[in-house]
Design a protein around this motif. Structure first.
Motif, PDB file in Angstrom:
ATOM      1  N   ASP A 320       0.836  -1.200   0.000  1.00  0.00           N
ATOM      2  CA  ASP A 320       0.000   0.000   0.000  1.00  0.00           C
ATOM      3  C   ASP A 320       0.872   1.253   0.000  1.00  0.00           C
ATOM      4  OD1 ASP A 320      -2.671   1.373   0.429  1.00  0.00           O
ATOM      5  OD2 ASP A 320      -1.577   2.050   2.196  1.00  0.00           O
ATOM      6  N   GLU A 354      -8.364 -10.034  -4.191  1.00  0.00           N
ATOM      7  CA  GLU A 354      -8.526  -8.744  -4.860  1.00  0.00           C
ATOM      8  C   GLU A 354      -7.323  -7.836  -4.581  1.00  0.00           C
ATOM      9  OE1 GLU A 354     -12.215  -6.839  -3.997  1.00  0.00           O
ATOM     10  OE2 GLU A 354     -13.440  -8.600  -4.508  1.00  0.00           O
ATOM     11  N   TYR A 355      -6.806  -7.914  -3.351  1.00  0.00           N
ATOM     12  CA  TYR A 355      -5.634  -7.110  -3.018  1.00  0.00           C
ATOM     13  C   TYR A 355      -4.363  -7.709  -3.599  1.00  0.00           C
ATOM     14  CZ  TYR A 355      -8.167  -3.857  -0.106  1.00  0.00           C
ATOM     15  OH  TYR A 355      -9.011  -2.865   0.319  1.00  0.00           O
ATOM     16  N   ASP A 357      -4.189  -9.146  -6.433  1.00  0.00           N
ATOM     17  CA  ASP A 357      -4.222  -8.676  -7.826  1.00  0.00           C
ATOM     18  C   ASP A 357      -3.912  -7.181  -7.914  1.00  0.00           C
ATOM     19  OD1 ASP A 357      -4.890 -11.238  -8.605  1.00  0.00           O
ATOM     20  OD2 ASP A 357      -7.053 -10.851  -8.668  1.00  0.00           O
ATOM     21  N   ARG A 358      -4.480  -6.405  -6.989  1.00  0.00           N
ATOM     22  CA  ARG A 358      -4.252  -4.958  -7.019  1.00  0.00           C
ATOM     23  C   ARG A 358      -2.773  -4.630  -6.897  1.00  0.00           C
ATOM     24  NH1 ARG A 358      -6.845  -0.860  -2.584  1.00  0.00           N
ATOM     25  NH2 ARG A 358      -8.778  -1.588  -3.578  1.00  0.00           N
ATOM     26  N   TYR A 359      -2.088  -5.369  -6.006  1.00  0.00           N
ATOM     27  CA  TYR A 359      -0.679  -5.080  -5.759  1.00  0.00           C
ATOM     28  C   TYR A 359       0.263  -5.860  -6.685  1.00  0.00           C
ATOM     29  CZ  TYR A 359      -2.468  -3.044  -1.384  1.00  0.00           C
ATOM     30  OH  TYR A 359      -3.144  -2.296  -0.451  1.00  0.00           O
ATOM     31  N   GLU A 487      -4.811  -2.553   3.606  1.00  0.00           N
ATOM     32  CA  GLU A 487      -4.296  -1.262   3.176  1.00  0.00           C
ATOM     33  C   GLU A 487      -4.352  -0.323   4.373  1.00  0.00           C
ATOM     34  OE1 GLU A 487      -6.978   1.444   0.862  1.00  0.00           O
ATOM     35  OE2 GLU A 487      -8.062  -0.430   0.455  1.00  0.00           O
TER      36      GLU A 487
END
Length: 552
Positions: A320, A354-355, A357-359, A487
Motif C-alpha cells: 500500500d 482482490e488485493y 491482484d491490485r498489488y 491497506e
C-alpha cells in the motif's frame, strides 16, 4: 576448560575458544550465550564467529552483550529472555564469567533470595556480595499464603497468563495466585504489524512486566525447568519448587529463528527484517520507506505460527505504501508460503485475492524459506521441484515456531510438544487440576491474542469449578480473530472458530467481516490496544464471557 555450573541448566565460563565450543558440545550443552561486546579486547572471537561455531555443533546461540560494572535491568531481562528461548543446558561466557553470573543473578531477583543467589554464585567461584542491594526484593502475598506454594500457579506472564490471573481474581479475591515469568517487559505483540507499517511507535507496545501484574498476584521472576503434575508442583531453573492446587500453563510459542540457516546473524540488517520481533519491527518500516525498486520477498513458514495472517499483513501494508508513493510498479513482490492456500478460512480468500491482484503479488505456495545470506542478499526456498535461491532487496521473514522446550519435554505435552488440553474446556487431558491456553496450548485454532482473550475466562471458570469439586462447564468455541491490514485505513476483520466457522462479533450492518472496512481499522488501531491494557489484563471480559455446556 572446566565450566562452572550455577543451575542444572546453566553454566558459566571465561572467554571460550574454538576448542572450548567443541568441548561444550561434547559435554551436552545445547546452547551458548555470549555476554561480551564485540572487540572488547584484541583476538576475541566475534559474536558472529561464535554463532557459526555453535551452529556447526548443533547448538543454539544468543548474544547479550553487556559492559562490566554497567549491567542494567534491561540487560538482565535480555539474559532472562535468552535463557527462556534457548534449549538447555546453556553455557554463558564473558571475559571471566563474572558478568554472566551477574546477569543470571539479576534475572532471578524475586524468584530467589539475595542470600541464595550470592551463595550459589560463590559456589561457582564468583563473589556477588557487592550486588546485594540489587538482589534484595520482597514479594507480597495474601495473608496465610505459604512460601513455595499457592492456590494457583500460572506459568507465563504474557497475554494469556495475566488475563487468566485477572479473571480468576474477579471471581475470587481470596485466591493466592503466583505467576512465574522471567521477563521484565510485557509486549502488545499485535501492535508490531502496525509498527512495521509506520502506524505505531514500537515503544508504545512495551510496558514493564511489574506494571501489568494484577494487584494481589505474586510474581516469581524466574523460569520453569520442569513440571511434576503427580506431585502438584513445578520446579524452577534454580532448583526451587512451587506447589499448587491448580496449575495454568500459558508459555506462549517459541520463535525458532535458528531453524533458518543464516537468519540469526543477519536479522535486522542487510535488508532482512521481521515484524515478529520488538527489535526489528521498526526496521521493516525503515526498509519499506527506502525501497524504490527491486525485489521484496515475504515468507510464511509451516503451521502452527502466531497469527497466521501476520505475514500477509506486513506485505499488504508495504504494498500500500509503495502504491501510494508510485514505487510499486518497480518492485517485484513475492509471497512465499509453506502452505497450499492463501488463508485457511475460504470465505476470506476472495477479498484477499482482490488485493493480491491490485498489488501484483506473485504467490508462491508450498515454498518454505530454509536459508538467508544477508551479505549476498539471497534467500533459499525448499519447493516441490527442489531448492531455489532468489535475490532480494528486502525480505520480511516469519520465523518457524514450536512449543517451548521445557513444555515439549514435559509430561504435560502432546506429541507436537504443546500443552495437551481438551479443546472445549481447556482442561488437561490427563491431569484434572491443570489447564492450558494461549499460543502454547494444543487447541486446533488460530494462535492469536484474540483467542487468548476468549480462553482466559473459560479457564478461570473451569479452574474454580475444579477447586470446589465441581465439573467444568464453560466451553471455548475456538474463536480467533485476524484483523488483516489490507491497506492503510482498511482492515478485513476475519473472525472464526473451530472448523473455520465464522464467528463475527458485530452485526453485518456494523462490520461486514468479509469486506475491508474503515471501522475495522479504527477497531485495531484505536480500540484494541486500549482494551488490551485496560480491559483484558485487568479481568474485564467485554464481549468475552464464556459459554456453558448447558446453554450452548
Amino acid at each position: 576448560m572446566p565450566f562452572k555450573a550455577l543451575t542444572p541448566s546453566l553454566s558459566v565460563s571465561p572467554q571460550l575458544s574454538e576448542a572450548d565450543v567443541a568441548q561444550a558440545a561434547q559435554e551436552g550443552f545445547r546452547a551458548i550465550i555470549d555476554n561480551r561486546p564485540d572487540d572488547e579486547e584484541p583476538g576475541q572471537l566475534t559474536a558472529a564467529r561464535m554463532q557459526a561455531l555453535a551452529a556447526s555443533h548443533g547448538m543454539g546461540f544468543a548474544h547479550v552483550p553487556t559492559v562490566g560494572g554497567k549491567i542494567s535491568d534491561g540487560d538482565a531481562a535480555s539474559m532472562a529472555e535468552a535463557l527462556m528461548k534457548l534449549e538447555g543446558p546453556v553455557l554463558a561466557y564473558c571475559r571471566t564469567g563474572t558478568r554472566s553470573t551477574t546477569l543470571w543473578a539479576l534475572s532471578q531477583v524475586g524468584a530467589q533470595s539475595a542470600d541464595a543467589l550470592i551463595t550459589t554464585a560463590a559456589g561457582a567461584g564468583y563473589d556477588l556480595s557487592a550486588l546485594r542491594p540489587r538482589l534484595e526484593t520482597r514479594m507480597t502475598a495474601p495473608t496465610g499464603a505459604q512460601p513455595g506454594r499457592a492456590d494457583v500457579v500460572i506459568v507465563g506472564g504474557g497475554s494469556a497468563g495475566l488475563a487468566t490471573a485477572a479473571s480468576l481474581l474477579e471471581r475470587d479475591r481470596s485466591l493466592d495466585i503466583v505467576v512465574i515469568e522471567p521477563r521484565e517487559t510485557h509486549d502488545y505483540q499485535p501492535g508490531w504489524t502496525m509498527v512495521g507499517g509506520g502506524v505505531f511507535d514500537v515503544k508504545d507496545t512495551r510496558r514493564a512486566e511489574a506494571s501489568v501484574i494484577p494487584a494481589g498476584v505474586r510474581w516469581i521472576k524466574g523460569a520453569v525447568a520442569s513440571f511434576e503434575p503427580e506431585r502438584d508442583q513445578v520446579t524452577l531453573e534454580d532448583g526451587s519448587a512451587v506447589g499448587y492446587r491448580a496449575l495454568v500453563v500459558a508459555p506462549g510459542n517459541m520463535l525458532d529463528w535458528a531453524a533458518i540457516d543464516g537468519l540469526p546473524g543477519t536479522l535486522g540488517r542487510n535488508g532482512v527484517t521481521s515484524n515478529y520481533s520488538y527489535e526489528t519491527a521498526p526496521y521493516t518500516w525503515e526498509l519499506v520507506q527506502k525501497l524504490k525498486g527491486g525485489t521484496a520477498l515475504f515468507t510464511q513458514p509451516p503451521m502452527p505460527i502466531k497469527c497466521a495472517g501476520a505475514p500477509q499483513k506486513a506485505m499488504y501494508l508495504s504494498c500500500d505504501h509503495w502504491l501510494r508513493t508510485g514505487a510499486l510498479k518497480d518492485i517485484d513482490v513475492q509471497f512465499h508460503n509453506a502452505g497450499a492456500v492463501l488463508f485457511g478460512v475460504k470465505e476470506f480468500v476472495p477479498p484477499l485475492m482482490e488485493y493480491v491482484d491490485r498489488y501484483g503479488i506473485d504467490l508462491q505456495f508450498e515454498s518454505t524459506l530454509i536459508a538467508v545470506n544477508g551479505p549476498d542478499r539471497t534467500a533459499t526456498f525448499r519447493e516441490k521441484a527442489g531448492e531455489v535461491t532468489k535475490s532480494f532487496d528486502m525480505i520480511h521473514v516469519t520465523p518457524p515456531q514450536k512449543a517451548p522446550a521445557f513444555v515439549a519435554r514435559s509430561p504435560l505435552a502432546n506429541e507436537a510438544g504443546y500443552v495437551d488440553v481438551d479443546q472445549a474446556s481447556l482442561q488437561h487431558a490427563r491431569h484434572a487440576n491443570v489447564f492450558g491456553l494461549g499460543d502454547g496450548g494444543s487447541t486446533p485454532n488460530a494462535k492469536t491474542m484474540a483467542a487468548a482473550r476468549k480462553q482466559a475466562p473459560v479457564v478461570a471458570e473451569n479452574l474454580i469449578a475444579v477447586l470446589t469439586g465441581k465439573a467444568p462447564t464453560a466451553i471455548y468455541d475456538g474463536y480467533g480473530s485476524c484483523p488483516l491490514t489490507v491497506e492503510r485505513g482498511k482492515i478485513l476483520l476475519a473472525e472464526f472458530g473451530y472448523g473455520g466457522k465464522l464467528l463475527p462479533s458485530f452485526p453485518s450492518w456494523i462490520i461486514e467481516g468479509t469486506k475491508p472496512q474503515r471501522l475495522s481499522w479504527l477497531l485495531k488501531s484505536e480500540a484494541l490496544p486500549w482494551i488490551y491494557w485496560n480491559g483484558m489484563l485487568k479481568g474485564h471480559e467485554w464481549m468475552a464471557q464464556p459459554q456453558h455446556r448447558d446453554a450452548a
